[in-house]
Write an enzyme that holds these catalytic residues in place. Structure first.
Site, short mmCIF file in Angstrom:
data_model
loop_
_atom_site.label_atom_id
_atom_site.label_comp_id
_atom_site.label_asym_id
_atom_site.label_seq_id
_atom_site.Cartn_x
_atom_site.Cartn_y
_atom_site.Cartn_z
N CYS A 190 -0.16 30.77 -23.63
CA CYS A 190 -1.11 31.78 -23.00
C CYS A 190 -2.13 31.87 -23.85
O CYS A 190 -2.15 32.15 -25.04
CB CYS A 190 -0.46 32.83 -22.43
SG CYS A 190 -1.58 34.26 -21.52
N GLY A 191 -3.34 32.29 -23.36
CA GLY A 191 -4.43 32.87 -24.43
C GLY A 191 -4.10 34.06 -24.85
O GLY A 191 -4.99 34.38 -25.87
#
EC number: 1.-.-.-
Length: 160
Positions: A35-36
């Site tokens: 995930c970012g």
């Protein structure tokens, strides 16, 4: 039912309740490795290193409900978190946080701490819930909230 009666499974497969965390300040987070926001694991670990002795516990619950960002098995997730971010705070088995298969802990959290505009659903990875020493949910924070931004609130809860 109190939060401490919730049944969970550790990332290594051990079934338990949250009772061992009674009397502590908890930050409960749905995590993902791809995930970012994954770099927030570093800040979570820094908070844990700084405040664990004072009673902070960070509980990580991997979740694959958002864009398939946690596809691995538990052993892979644990290795990734330890190797890349030095994670030593408790990690648990992968869970759903929304929908008919949502883990009861996250059903409880979202019923007692609604999101923006009163919504229950968790919108993304790294949504954070803060629980005080009495088991009361005192905050819900979006993925955009960096864990370090919560440090002052955590310190106040630890001092109570």
């Amino acid at each position: 039912m109190s939060i401490y009666h919730m049944k969970v499974r550790t990332i290594t497969g051990k079934d338990m309740t949250l009772q061992p965390f009674a009397g502590k300040v908890l930050m409960i987070v749905n995590t993902a490795s791809k995930c970012g926001f994954t770099s927030q694991l570093k800040q979570l670990q820094e908070l844990y290193d700084t405040y664990q002795q004072e009673g902070l516990e960070i509980l990580g619950f991997p979740c694959n409900q958002f864009m398939n960002q946690e596809p691995g098995e538990e052993a892979d997730i644990q290795e990734f978190c330890e190797t890349n971010y030095g994670v030593t705070f408790p990690m648990f088995s992968k869970v759903d946080v929304n929908g008919k298969n949502a883990h009861p802990l996250f059903v409880y959290l979202t019923e007692h701490a609604k999101g923006m505009l009163g919504t229950k659903a968790i919108k993304w990875n790294f949504t954070k819930f803060i629980v005080d020493r009495n088991g009361e949910i005192v905050g819900r924070y979006s993925p955009n909230t960096n864990p370090k931004e919560l440090e002052d609130d955590i310190v106040k809860l630890l001092e109570q």
